[in-house]
Write a protein that holds these residues in place. Structure first.
Motif, PDB file in Angstrom:
ATOM      1  N   GLY A  72      -3.759  10.618   5.371  1.00 52.49           N
ATOM      2  CA  GLY A  72      -3.261  10.170   4.086  1.00 52.49           C
ATOM      3  C   GLY A  72      -2.947   8.685   4.083  1.00 52.49           C
ATOM      4  O   GLY A  72      -3.704   7.872   3.564  1.00 52.49           O
ATOM      5  N   ARG A  73      -1.832   8.311   4.690  1.00 47.83           N
ATOM      6  CA  ARG A  73      -1.441   6.902   4.680  1.00 47.83           C
ATOM      7  C   ARG A  73      -2.503   5.975   5.268  1.00 47.83           C
ATOM      8  O   ARG A  73      -2.702   4.876   4.743  1.00 47.83           O
ATOM      9  N   PRO A  74      -3.215   6.352   6.344  1.00 46.63           N
ATOM     10  CA  PRO A  74      -4.218   5.423   6.884  1.00 46.63           C
ATOM     11  C   PRO A  74      -5.285   5.002   5.871  1.00 46.63           C
ATOM     12  O   PRO A  74      -5.668   3.829   5.821  1.00 46.63           O
ATOM     13  N   TRP A  75      -5.769   5.944   5.053  1.00 48.68           N
ATOM     14  CA  TRP A  75      -6.795   5.515   4.096  1.00 48.68           C
ATOM     15  C   TRP A  75      -6.186   4.681   2.988  1.00 48.68           C
ATOM     16  O   TRP A  75      -6.852   3.782   2.440  1.00 48.68           O
ATOM     17  N   PHE A  76      -4.934   4.930   2.648  1.00 48.57           N
ATOM     18  CA  PHE A  76      -4.248   4.070   1.691  1.00 48.57           C
ATOM     19  C   PHE A  76      -4.148   2.639   2.222  1.00 48.57           C
ATOM     20  O   PHE A  76      -4.352   1.673   1.480  1.00 48.57           O
ATOM     21  N   TYR A  77      -3.808   2.494   3.517  1.00 52.43           N
ATOM     22  CA  TYR A  77      -3.732   1.153   4.109  1.00 52.43           C
ATOM     23  C   TYR A  77      -5.081   0.449   3.985  1.00 52.43           C
ATOM     24  O   TYR A  77      -5.152  -0.732   3.640  1.00 52.43           O
ATOM     25  N   GLY A  78      -6.146   1.162   4.284  1.00 45.92           N
ATOM     26  CA  GLY A  78      -7.472   0.566   4.200  1.00 45.92           C
ATOM     27  C   GLY A  78      -7.828   0.186   2.781  1.00 45.92           C
ATOM     28  O   GLY A  78      -8.380  -0.896   2.528  1.00 45.92           O
ATOM     29  N   LEU A  79      -7.511   1.065   1.819  1.00 44.62           N
ATOM     30  CA  LEU A  79      -7.798   0.779   0.419  1.00 44.62           C
ATOM     31  C   LEU A  79      -7.033  -0.449  -0.044  1.00 44.62           C
ATOM     32  O   LEU A  79      -7.589  -1.315  -0.737  1.00 44.62           O
ATOM     33  N   ALA A  80      -5.771  -0.547   0.339  1.00 41.10           N
ATOM     34  CA  ALA A  80      -4.969  -1.705  -0.048  1.00 41.10           C
ATOM     35  C   ALA A  80      -5.522  -2.988   0.549  1.00 41.10           C
ATOM     36  O   ALA A  80      -5.525  -4.041  -0.101  1.00 41.10           O
ATOM     37  N   THR A  81      -6.016  -2.909   1.764  1.00 38.32           N
ATOM     38  CA  THR A  81      -6.507  -4.100   2.455  1.00 38.32           C
ATOM     39  C   THR A  81      -7.795  -4.631   1.838  1.00 38.32           C
ATOM     40  O   THR A  81      -7.927  -5.823   1.584  1.00 38.32           O
ATOM     41  N   ASP A  82      -8.763  -3.759   1.587  1.00 39.81           N
ATOM     42  CA  ASP A  82     -10.039  -4.245   1.063  1.00 39.81           C
ATOM     43  C   ASP A  82     -10.840  -3.169   0.340  1.00 39.81           C
ATOM     44  O   ASP A  82     -12.061  -3.105   0.463  1.00 39.81           O
ATOM     45  N   GLY A  83     -10.171  -2.311  -0.409  1.00 39.80           N
ATOM     46  CA  GLY A  83     -10.875  -1.358  -1.242  1.00 39.80           C
ATOM     47  C   GLY A  83     -11.791  -0.435  -0.466  1.00 39.80           C
ATOM     48  O   GLY A  83     -11.454   0.044   0.628  1.00 39.80           O
ATOM     49  N   GLU A  84     -12.957  -0.173  -1.033  1.00 39.69           N
ATOM     50  CA  GLU A  84     -13.928   0.727  -0.408  1.00 39.69           C
ATOM     51  C   GLU A  84     -14.249   0.303   1.014  1.00 39.69           C
ATOM     52  O   GLU A  84     -14.281   1.134   1.928  1.00 39.69           O
ATOM     53  N   ARG A  85     -14.490  -0.973   1.209  1.00 38.72           N
ATOM     54  CA  ARG A  85     -14.815  -1.456   2.549  1.00 38.72           C
ATOM     55  C   ARG A  85     -13.671  -1.177   3.527  1.00 38.72           C
ATOM     56  O   ARG A  85     -13.901  -0.768   4.665  1.00 38.72           O
ATOM     57  N   GLY A  86     -12.437  -1.375   3.080  1.00 44.56           N
ATOM     58  CA  GLY A  86     -11.298  -1.140   3.963  1.00 44.56           C
ATOM     59  C   GLY A  86     -11.170   0.315   4.365  1.00 44.56           C
ATOM     60  O   GLY A  86     -10.849   0.627   5.519  1.00 44.56           O
ATOM     61  N   VAL A  87     -11.413   1.234   3.434  1.00 40.63           N
ATOM     62  CA  VAL A  87     -11.355   2.669   3.758  1.00 40.63           C
ATOM     63  C   VAL A  87     -12.424   3.012   4.786  1.00 40.63           C
ATOM     64  O   VAL A  87     -12.168   3.736   5.764  1.00 40.63           O
TER      65      VAL A  87
END
Length: 395
Positions: A340-355
């Motif tokens: 849960g939280r890990p993909w949120f961190y990625g999304l916040a960092t750089d959207g699709e690419r971050g996830v």
């Protein structure tokens, strides 16, 4: 290099640090916070640290060990699945970006009932989409939403039973509970204008897309087609009775396909879930967002796996932050792991690419861990690969 570019994410901890720096305080607090004092969040993380691994050397292993498994009957190439999580105000890519990233990584995603983007768009971006449903409104309303999910082509339903209604979900927290604005009126814009100015990268992302952070719940609409605000949808949820096993049996019959009941930790509850038609069991304490001081579900996992046997798939979540955590959960019997939280961190960092980059950090670390354990496949993992403290597991 564009204003929003960055070097690739290498760890979930790195993604978290970037997200904390980029997001407004209220948004990051909503992402991080658990119930009450956060004891369960800390326990979830600590449990993985308490379990060790036993390395094996000199074993012939392929360059890329086998990570393939299934999630609710669907084949996936990575045993890390996107958990349904709602009220995202991380990035305008939103859940469609998450869907694209998870599809590229070869895995599935659960779409929250309170997601900021329509189920039709998300399922189109990743055919391995599973719809999360809440008991919100009367049965006719819920049935309409379920039929909409079916038309959208989702592969199965997920019901989080431990987060039993808004009365539980929106309890006070020692570090404060962020307030969700009800729509985007002039008063709301004036109130949050300083936040927008102080966090220009976050703000500019939305301005460039001509969009606003997710203040609406498009998948909670009714027959009239009106899309409620997130607060309006939450109020409907709060006003609905707490789910029972009878409700689960009704929902299972209504759907008639793959159905996960998530948020269980005891063998007795897992057996009850099977009795009402669950085809998958989600061992979870909702990442610490429900009953504080609950032990990590990792302690219950083997007992639930034993109780379920081959009658249903077992997936796990809560406290997963790295590939070694995934390997430990798989070794204890889970068929897949949700984050849960890990993909949120990625999304916040750089959207699709971050996830996508966060999912790749899991893939790389899982492969490296399997090699260290002398395993060619995740299906070769057993509890004998772990060092488990006395008294750790709960029957």
């Amino acid at each position: 290099m564009s204003f929003f570019s960055h070097k690739p994410i290498e760890t979930v901890a790195e993604a978290r640090a970037r997200a904390k720096k980029l997001l407004p305080k209220d948004v990051f607090t909503a992402l991080e916070a658990g119930s009450d004092g956060g004891s369960t969040i800390r326990a979830n993380l600590r449990a993985f640290e308490q379990v060790g691994m036993i390395p094996r050397v000199g074993v012939e292993i392929p360059l890329h060990p086998d990570l393939k498994t299934t999630f609710m009957g669907q084949n996936i190439d990575l045993p890390v699945v996107i958990a349904p999580a709602a009220a995202q105000a991380m990035h305008p890519d939103g859940e469609v970006g998450v869907a694209r990233a998870s599809r590229r990584a070869g895995t599935a995603l659960g779409l929250a009932n309170f997601a900021s983007m329509p189920v039709e768009d998300v399922a189109s971006a990743n055919p391995n989409t599973f719809a999360h449903v809440y008991l919100s409104g009367d049965r006719d309303t819920i049935a309409d939403r379920v039929e909409r999910f079916r038309r959208a082509g989702v592969k199965g339903l997920i019901f989080t039973l431990d987060l039993s209604g808004g009365r539980v979900a929106h309890q006070p927290r020692d570090w404060g509970s962020p307030v969700y604005p009800d729509g985007l009126g002039l008063g709301t814009m004036m109130k949050y204008a300083p936040t927008a100015v102080v966090h220009p990268r976050w703000t500019l992302r939305y301005l460039r897309r001509g969009s606003v952070p997710g203040l609406y719940a498009p998948n909670m609409s009714k027959k009239d087609g009106v899309v409620p605000t997130l607060v309006g949808a939450l109020n409907e949820w709060v006003g609905t009775h707490i789910p029972t096993w009878d409700d689960m049996a009704w929902l299972s019959d209504l759907w008639g396909g793959p159905f996960m009941i998530k948020g269980l930790v005891t063998p007795d509850d897992a057996r009850r879930a099977l009795d009402v038609g669950a085809t998958a069991i989600g061992v979870s304490n909702h990442g610490g967002n429900n009953l504080d001081t609950t032990p990590s579900p990792l302690r219950f996992l083997p007992a639930v796996v034993k109780a379920v046997g081959d009658q249903a798939e077992v997936t796990f979540d809560s406290g997963v932050r790295r590939g070694t955590d995934v390997v430990k959960a798989l070794a204890l019997g889970a068929q897949s792991v949700m984050i849960g939280r890990p993909w949120f961190y990625g999304l916040a960092t750089d959207g699709e690419r971050g996830v996508y980059e966060v999912l790749e950090t899991f893939r790389i670390t899982i492969e490296r861990t399997l090699i260290g354990l002398g395993k060619s496949s995740i299906h070769d993992l057993t509890p004998e690969d772990l060092v488990i403290p006395d008294g750790f597991l709960i029957e």
